[in-house]
Design an enzyme around this catalytic site. Structure first.
Site, short mmCIF file in Angstrom:
data_model
loop_
_atom_site.label_atom_id
_atom_site.label_comp_id
_atom_site.label_asym_id
_atom_site.label_seq_id
_atom_site.Cartn_x
_atom_site.Cartn_y
_atom_site.Cartn_z
N GLU A 166 39.67 37.29 43.32
CA GLU A 166 39.82 38.36 44.30
C GLU A 166 39.75 37.78 45.70
O GLU A 166 38.66 37.58 46.25
CB GLU A 166 38.70 39.39 44.12
CG GLU A 166 38.82 40.24 42.88
CD GLU A 166 38.03 41.53 43.03
OE1 GLU A 166 38.60 42.60 42.75
OE2 GLU A 166 36.86 41.48 43.44
N GLY A 191 40.78 46.02 49.26
CA GLY A 191 40.74 47.26 50.03
C GLY A 191 41.60 47.26 51.28
O GLY A 191 41.55 48.20 52.08
N ASN A 208 37.00 48.90 38.68
CA ASN A 208 35.75 48.87 39.43
C ASN A 208 35.71 50.11 40.32
O ASN A 208 36.39 50.18 41.34
CB ASN A 208 35.67 47.60 40.27
CG ASN A 208 34.43 47.56 41.15
OD1 ASN A 208 33.48 48.31 40.94
ND2 ASN A 208 34.43 46.67 42.13
N TRP A 209 34.90 51.09 39.92
CA TRP A 209 34.85 52.35 40.66
C TRP A 209 34.03 52.27 41.94
O TRP A 209 34.02 53.21 42.73
CB TRP A 209 34.29 53.45 39.76
CG TRP A 209 35.28 53.97 38.76
CD1 TRP A 209 36.58 53.58 38.61
CD2 TRP A 209 35.04 54.98 37.78
NE1 TRP A 209 37.17 54.28 37.60
CE2 TRP A 209 36.25 55.15 37.06
CE3 TRP A 209 33.94 55.75 37.43
CZ2 TRP A 209 36.37 56.07 36.02
CZ3 TRP A 209 34.06 56.65 36.39
CH2 TRP A 209 35.25 56.82 35.70
N LYS A 210 33.29 51.17 42.10
CA LYS A 210 32.44 51.01 43.28
C LYS A 210 31.51 52.24 43.39
O LYS A 210 31.01 52.71 42.38
CB LYS A 210 33.29 50.77 44.52
CG LYS A 210 34.24 49.58 44.33
CD LYS A 210 34.95 49.15 45.57
CE LYS A 210 35.85 47.96 45.25
NZ LYS A 210 36.52 47.43 46.46
N GLY A 216 40.46 48.35 41.91
CA GLY A 216 39.54 49.23 42.61
C GLY A 216 40.02 50.66 42.64
O GLY A 216 39.97 51.39 41.66
N GLY A 217 40.53 51.09 43.79
CA GLY A 217 40.88 52.49 44.01
C GLY A 217 41.87 53.08 43.02
O GLY A 217 41.79 54.26 42.68
N SER A 234 43.91 44.92 46.00
CA SER A 234 45.02 45.84 46.29
C SER A 234 46.03 45.90 45.16
O SER A 234 47.25 45.94 45.38
CB SER A 234 45.69 45.46 47.61
OG SER A 234 44.78 45.56 48.69
N HIS A 264 30.95 40.03 43.04
CA HIS A 264 32.00 40.67 43.82
C HIS A 264 31.77 40.38 45.30
O HIS A 264 30.64 40.29 45.77
CB HIS A 264 32.00 42.17 43.56
CG HIS A 264 33.19 42.88 44.10
ND1 HIS A 264 33.31 43.24 45.43
CD2 HIS A 264 34.35 43.30 43.50
CE1 HIS A 264 34.47 43.85 45.61
NE2 HIS A 264 35.12 43.90 44.47
#
Length: 256
Positions: free
Chosen positions: A166, A172, A9-11, A232-233, A211, A94
């Protein structure tokens, strides 16, 4: 047995140029499919570049969809539009959508049903807040979210659903749940699905998100009821995403 999925998920990160660079890095690493279902969910503006540049095994997802097919809904994107672009997955519910944009369980359900109507696999996000966790309500909250998301879902489309646990407090934050804690919740998600349709419960992928990184993915993949991750990141850089795939491919699932 459920298939193994590593979904990124690149947001609100990576425009078209960065997307093309990411795909180039993926193709350099893998000349053959990595034996794991690979899904990247970029911003809307980068979807076409991802679809056009990616090999067949690198699936394209979206981060959101609206629950109407067309009309005067400024700023929204319909499932028909996503399907025409070649989108195969869509993240729904989300916590950032629920918390920042006040997305309700009812809206999540509408989005799930219309995504399935257009042949797009929903990745349905569920999870508890820090306060709910401290009150011991994790399983109750997640169960209600699962049941609401699947309300009135046609039974013969249920096998196309993916769930992602999640915990809101982990997203995050750098704080991940333990493998055992995540397994407890993911096992409960599968049991709730089984109550609705026992014939497909074992085949529905249940992912962990919050995370996730190459250093801790094995702890989650080693659990009986976790079939991958929503990342995510650590999905933004091809090299790191490939490291996640290398961990995941050691835990074979159904090839789908």
């Amino acid at each position: 047995m459920a298939r193994t999925i590593i979904a990124g998920n690149w947001k609100m990160n990576h425009g078209p140029r960065e997307t093309r660079e990411f795909v180039a890095g993926m193709k350099e690493k893998y000349q053959t499919p990595p034996a794991v279902e690979t899904v990247i969910c970029p911003p809307f503006v980068s979807i076409s570049d991802l679809v056009n540049e990616s090999p067949e095994w690198l699936k394209t997802g979206a981060q959101n969809v609206y629950f109407e097919e067309s009309g005067a809904f400024t700023g929204e994107v319909s499932p028909k539009m996503l399907a025409e672009l070649g989108v195969e997955y869509v993240i729904i519910g989300h916590s950032e959508r629920r918390n920042i944009f006040a997305e309700s369980d009812e809206e999540v359900n509408k989005k799930v049903r219309i995504a399935l109507k257009y042949g797009i696999k929903p990745i349905i996000c569920v999870g508890e807040s820090d306060a709910q966790r401290n009150e011991g309500k994790t399983l109750e909250v997640v169960e209600n979210q699962v049941k609401s998301a699947l309300s009135e879902v046609v039974s013969d489309t249920l096998q196309n659903v993916v769930f992602a646990y999640e915990p809101v407090w982990a997203i995050g934050s750098g704080k991940a749940a333990t493998g055992e804690d995540a397994e407890q919740v993911c096992k409960h998600i599968r049991s709730v699905i089984s109550e609705l349709n026992s014939s497909v419960a074992d085949d529905i992928p249940v992912l962990y998100g919050g995370s996730v990184k190459p250093e801790n993915l094995e702890e989650f993949m080693d659990q009986d009821n976790i079939n991958g991750a929503l990342v995510g990141g650590k999905s933004l850089v091809a090299e790191t995403y490939c490291q996640l795939l290398e961990v995941a491919r050691r835990f074979p699932g159904d090839e789908g």
